[in-house]
Design a protein around this motif. Structure first.
Motif, mmCIF file in Angstrom:
data_model
loop_
_atom_site.group_PDB
_atom_site.id
_atom_site.type_symbol
_atom_site.label_atom_id
_atom_site.label_comp_id
_atom_site.label_asym_id
_atom_site.label_seq_id
_atom_site.Cartn_x
_atom_site.Cartn_y
_atom_site.Cartn_z
ATOM 1 N N UNK A 195 0.827 -1.205 0.000
ATOM 2 C CA UNK A 195 0.000 0.000 0.000
ATOM 3 C C UNK A 195 0.861 1.255 0.000
ATOM 4 N N UNK A 196 0.557 2.196 0.887
ATOM 5 C CA UNK A 196 1.281 3.466 0.938
ATOM 6 C C UNK A 196 2.740 3.286 1.341
ATOM 7 N N UNK A 197 3.079 2.187 1.947
ATOM 8 C CA UNK A 197 4.458 1.950 2.367
ATOM 9 C C UNK A 197 5.322 1.394 1.249
ATOM 10 N N UNK A 198 4.733 1.127 0.080
ATOM 11 C CA UNK A 198 5.468 0.453 -0.993
ATOM 12 C C UNK A 198 6.036 1.414 -2.027
ATOM 13 N N UNK A 199 5.840 2.708 -1.868
ATOM 14 C CA UNK A 199 6.385 3.681 -2.813
ATOM 15 C C UNK A 199 6.605 5.000 -2.081
ATOM 16 N N UNK A 200 7.438 5.838 -2.684
ATOM 17 C CA UNK A 200 7.601 7.210 -2.201
ATOM 18 C C UNK A 200 6.785 8.128 -3.084
ATOM 19 N N UNK A 201 6.208 9.125 -2.493
ATOM 20 C CA UNK A 201 5.517 10.141 -3.279
ATOM 21 C C UNK A 201 6.512 11.185 -3.774
ATOM 22 N N UNK A 202 6.113 11.845 -4.847
ATOM 23 C CA UNK A 202 6.981 12.888 -5.387
ATOM 24 C C UNK A 202 7.206 14.006 -4.368
#
Length: 931
Positions: free
Chosen positions: A546-553
């Motif tokens: 979920x949100x822990x699997x990528x970094x936001x710009x």
């Protein structure tokens, strides 16, 4: 790059026809976290250090920090944080504060540091009365007050030099679970409703753009106090003064890399670069802080000596004017990660910063010559004509540049095969004269079926994703574009491999790279850049989805360009099996940029104000580690009339990166297209640069040794002279040359400040060798052919007076050593020589010498006798300025050779010239004088 059709319509709508459209860029009140955090000024900090949790091991203190609800009768712990204090070599400390158990991992800036900082020792001296005292191995101390939490950093004299959280503005917004309210829930149930209804918590809008903010608010803040400071500097890139202004009556300084069309002057607005390092200087000390955070950041500054309302009230309460500056960093995301650099001198603290983020590597020598660019040289015949005209008009040049029109319809790593059908032959024609070619590669990739980069990126999943996990699609020069995600190792590897000679036909080791538009610029994006909720690659970790699997710009924005130039650097090294040094130019900058690329100040205009700004902007960037800086000579937009063009060439000749560049729709302005009298002046300016290329090369080599700026503010060398603290229209090159460009039209004289009055410093006009005693400001007469440049008494500067058509062709030409004597009739200098393009110097294939002059002898001594480089260069002349008691004879001693030397005395200006000593620069030698 000439935009056509729909692209032109979109672009003009975004950038506005006349200068900056401020409506395209956020103010603090439009930036949700800045609006939220800036008024946060509690009387007492909510953070408390748990003294029972303190552990000191090696160079690290670790402890628990809590926030409590003090509004109830019984204190209730709300949030727990992990504190880490590290002692690092060279008098630097690091403070890190993160959530103890965050809902998701918080982003930690990855690429700014040049490896893991080296540890020092840390010793706990005392733990009593709610306070901790710790010391590093240098005797500098940290005093930590537990409640309310405060950090005081003491210098070696025991004086407080830096304070954190003095104003109780430390803040880490904890990540929270979003609570959705169902239809049957009580609308008045604030516990369930506040997460959804609080404005800006889970989404924000700017103009027509929506930011989904899936993690919610996650901002961080810290305030920093600098006791005894007179001025603060740094946090480039901005267009206002070098000494930073108090911001209480206006906008804070903003650090958010943006493509700002015709950016404003004297402004705190964000533009292309964001280097979050801040220095404070006063007569007692120089210190600095480095805010290690790559998210959008705003910085407030209050100087208590400048007479603002806030500072006046504080001074009234405290009884008199205080020497103190406060600053506050506010970032949208990340953790509190702050390096405190305790100086004590300007050179110390500048070096401490480059110890953390790295020095600029030794550049290829040609890159210190003159560069000729335009958007765009239209075809091979145009390039050939420009190249030949430099020779026809006897103007040296090292590089011709190609902007995006050289490509096949804006597709990078391709050529327009109608206009540039024979790129390898075109390059060979340049290299035959010792010249190089630079071509542009931007980060946006044209979305066109059949274009190999786009097809590969789609197939291999190498693009940045949008908020829904689909490939992000924006708008840039090619039209519809996507952007390589350099945070993905696979994308970096793929991109780097495009630079291999077999993958980019027509290129060779003599073709170098320009990375533009890498903020990144997105014409139809919010603030002309990428949406903050786009997704970047994050290495997979167990249990993270979920949100822990990528970094936001939003987390990485200011780092994006750094990751691109790192990948470019890697590709250019690998294409030649790590043999040749690459030259890269970048527009986007961040901490650590200097390790990979030079930079320029972006799309300026042919106006006197932009010429003035170039000096202070490059001065600020050099202090922030990026010495290899210049501006578009002549201005990118508009057309410079002859006087402005002349003054810009004269100034550019003394800036590290010296390139003329102009917009596609401007009138052509190569030097020979002006009247003959102006062409002669431009020629003279360029030739002055070439006479000093070896001096510049030596300065950059010495930068790799000590990390101090190549271009220096006056206060670096004269830290006690308060008049120097706000001077930004003149500067030093190393500690030897003082440059005061002419930055105003129609002037017959300029005011010049000559520092060093307390040390009886002499400054010699480089044109006349006239000596001036340092005594603060004086008036220097100028004409259109002259800008004031002075050599410091006590220095020796190497020059080459036989200027050829490129620096490469001058490699074995003879040197002139200019010796400017100090009040004691002594001087010293240095010279560095190698092959100018490979890494062989790392294997002792170089010459690095120290040169010294005393009344009885002049010595040339190799610093490392084990290092050798075969060069035919020799010394054909030595000019000794300021000689009051000339010797009667001189003799050269070199190896077994002993020869009498010819001397000529010019009594009108006390100059002694030793003609043709014919001393080699590859071995030691001495000249002995007899009286």
């Amino acid at each position: 790059m000439k935009p056509l059709g729909l692209l032109l319509v979109v672009l003009l709508a975004i950038i506005g026809v006349y200068g900056v459209d401020r409506n395209n860029f956020k103010s603090c009140d439009q930036s949700g976290f800045c609006k939220r955090l800036r008024p946060f000024k509690p009387e007492k900090s909510q953070y408390t250090l748990n003294l029972d949790s303190v552990i000191v091991h090696g160079n690290v203190l670790s402890a628990e920090v809590t926030t409590v609800n003090t509004e109830t009768e019984k204190k209730i712990t709300l949030w727990r944080y992990a504190l880490k204090l590290s002692a690092l070599v060279d008098g630097t400390f690091r403070i890190e504060l993160d959530e103890a158990d965050p809902l998701y991992p918080r982003y930690r800036t990855q690429l700014a540091l040049n490896g893991e900082p080296k540890a020092d020792g840390l010793k706990l001296i005392s733990n009593e009365n709610g306070k901790l005292t710790l010391s590093n191995n240098q005797g500098q101390k940290v005093l930590i007050t537990s409640e309310p939490l405060k950090f005081e950093f003491l210098d070696k004299n025991g004086d407080v030099a830096v304070v954190l959280n003095e104003n109780s503005q430390l803040l880490v917004e904890p990540l929270r679970v979003r609570k959705e309210r169902t239809d049957d829930e009580d609308p008045g149930n604030a516990e369930n409703a506040i997460e959804v209804e609080e404005e800006g918590t889970w989404s924000e809008n700017f103009k027509s753009h929506h930011d989904s903010k899936p993690r919610g608010n996650e901002a961080v803040s810290v305030d920093v106090t600098f006791p005894d400071a007179d001025q603060v500097y740094g946090i480039p890139e901005h267009t206002d003064k070098f000494a930073l202004s108090t911001t209480t009556s206006g906008e804070p300084y903003r650090m958010y890399n943006l493509d700002v069309f015709e950016y404003e002057l004297d402004s705190r607005m964000a533009i292309y670069g964001a280097v979050p390092v801040l220095y404070a200087h006063g007569s007692k000390r120089t210190v600095g802080v480095f805010w290690h955070n790559s998210a959008e950041t705003w910085v407030d500054v209050v100087n208590y000596a400048d007479g603002t309302v806030v500072s006046s009230l504080v001074n009234l309460v405290t009884g008199g004017q205080k020497r103190r500056v406060d600053a506050r960093f506010m970032s949208e995301s990340g953790i509190v990660d702050l390096f405190v650099m305790l100086g004590n001198t300007p050179a110390d603290v500048f070096r401490q910063y480059t110890t953390l983020t790295g020095v600029a590597p030794l550049p290829p020598k040609f890159s210190l010559g003159y560069h000729q660019s335009r958007w765009n040289y239209v075809d091979e015949a145009d390039v050939r004509s420009v190249d030949e005209n430099f020779d026809a008009h006897d103007i040296p040049a090292d590089v011709i540049w190609l902007d995006i029109e050289y490509t096949d319809r804006k597709k990078y790593f391709t050529w327009d095969l109608e206009k540039f059908a024979h790129p390898a032959e075109m390059v060979a024609n340049l290299t035959a004269k010792g010249r190089r070619l630079v071509v542009i590669i931007d980060p946006h990739i044209k979305r066109e079926a059949g274009y190999f980069v786009h097809e590969d990126a789609m197939e291999q999943g190498l693009y940045v994703k949008d908020k829904d996990g689909n490939v992000y699609e924006g708008w840039c020069w090619p039209g519809s574009s996507s952007y390589l995600d350099f945070f993905n190792p696979a994308a970096t590897k793929y991109y780097a491999e495009r630079f291999r000679f077999e993958n980019f036909p027509g290129t060779s080791k003599d073709v170098h790279i320009w990375n533009d538009m890498n903020e990144p610029s997105v014409f139809n994006g919010p603030e002309i850049t990428m949406p903050k909720d786009c997704r970047h690659y994050k290495p997979p970790q167990d249990g993270h989805d979920g949100l822990a699997s990528f970094w936001e710009h939003r987390h990485v924005h200011n780092e994006y360009g750094l990751w691109q130039i790192r990948a470019t650097h890697l590709g250019m090294l690998e294409r030649s099996d790590n043999k040749y040094r690459p030259f890269i130019l970048t527009r986007s900058t961040f901490a650590g940029t200097q390790r990979y690329a030079a930079m320029w100040t972006g799309d300026n205009a042919a106006e006197w104000g932009f010429l003035q700004a170039s000096t202070r902007m490059c001065l600020s960037l050099a202090a922030a580690g990026i010495s290899f800086c210049g501006s578009d000579v002549g201005g990118f937009f508009k057309y410079p009339e002859p006087e402005l063009m002349t003054r810009w060439y004269q100034a550019g000749a003394y800036q590290a990166f010296f390139r003329a560049h102009s917009h596609i729709e401007t009138k052509r302005r190569e030097p020979w297209l002006y009247e003959a009298s102006t062409t002669a002046l431009l020629r003279d300016a360029v030739r002055r640069r070439y006479a000093l290329v070896d001096f510049w090369y030596t300065l950059f080599y010495e930068h790799t040794l000590d990390g101090t700026p190549v271009t220096r503010p006056l206060f670096q060398e004269y830290p006690k002279e308060e008049d120097t603290y706000t001077i930004d229209d003149e500067y030093l090159l190393g500690d030897k040359l003082l440059v005061r460009p002419v930055l105003e039209p129609g002037v017959k004289s300029v005011k010049v400040y000559l520092p060093g009055r307390d040390t009886n410093t002499l400054w010699y006009d480089v044109d006349s060798y006239q000596a001036h005693k340092a005594n603060g400001y004086f008036t220097q007469e100028v004409n259109i052919a002259k800008i004031p440049v002075y050599q410091r008494g006590g220095s020796i500067v190497p020059r080459k007076e036989r200027v050829r058509r490129s620096s490469t062709l001058m490699a074995n030409d003879p040197f002139t050593f200019v010796v400017a004597l100090d009040a004691n009739n002594t001087a010293s200098g240095s010279l560095y020589i190698d092959d100018g393009e490979t890494y062989d110097y790392q294997n002792n294939k170089y010459v690095y010498s120290k040169i010294s002059y005393e009344p009885n002898r002049m010595s040339y001594t190799l610093v490392n006798p084990a290092a050798q480089y075969s060069t035919r260069a020799w010394v054909e002349r030595i000019v000794i300025a300021g000689i009051r008691n000339p010797p009667k004879s001189a003799r050269l001693l070199q190896g077994d050779r002993s020869s009498a030397l010819q001397m000529t005395l010019h009594r009108g200006n006390d100059v002694l010239v030793i003609r043709k000593p014919a001393a080699s620069v590859a071995t030691d030698w001495t000249i002995e004088f007899a009286y």
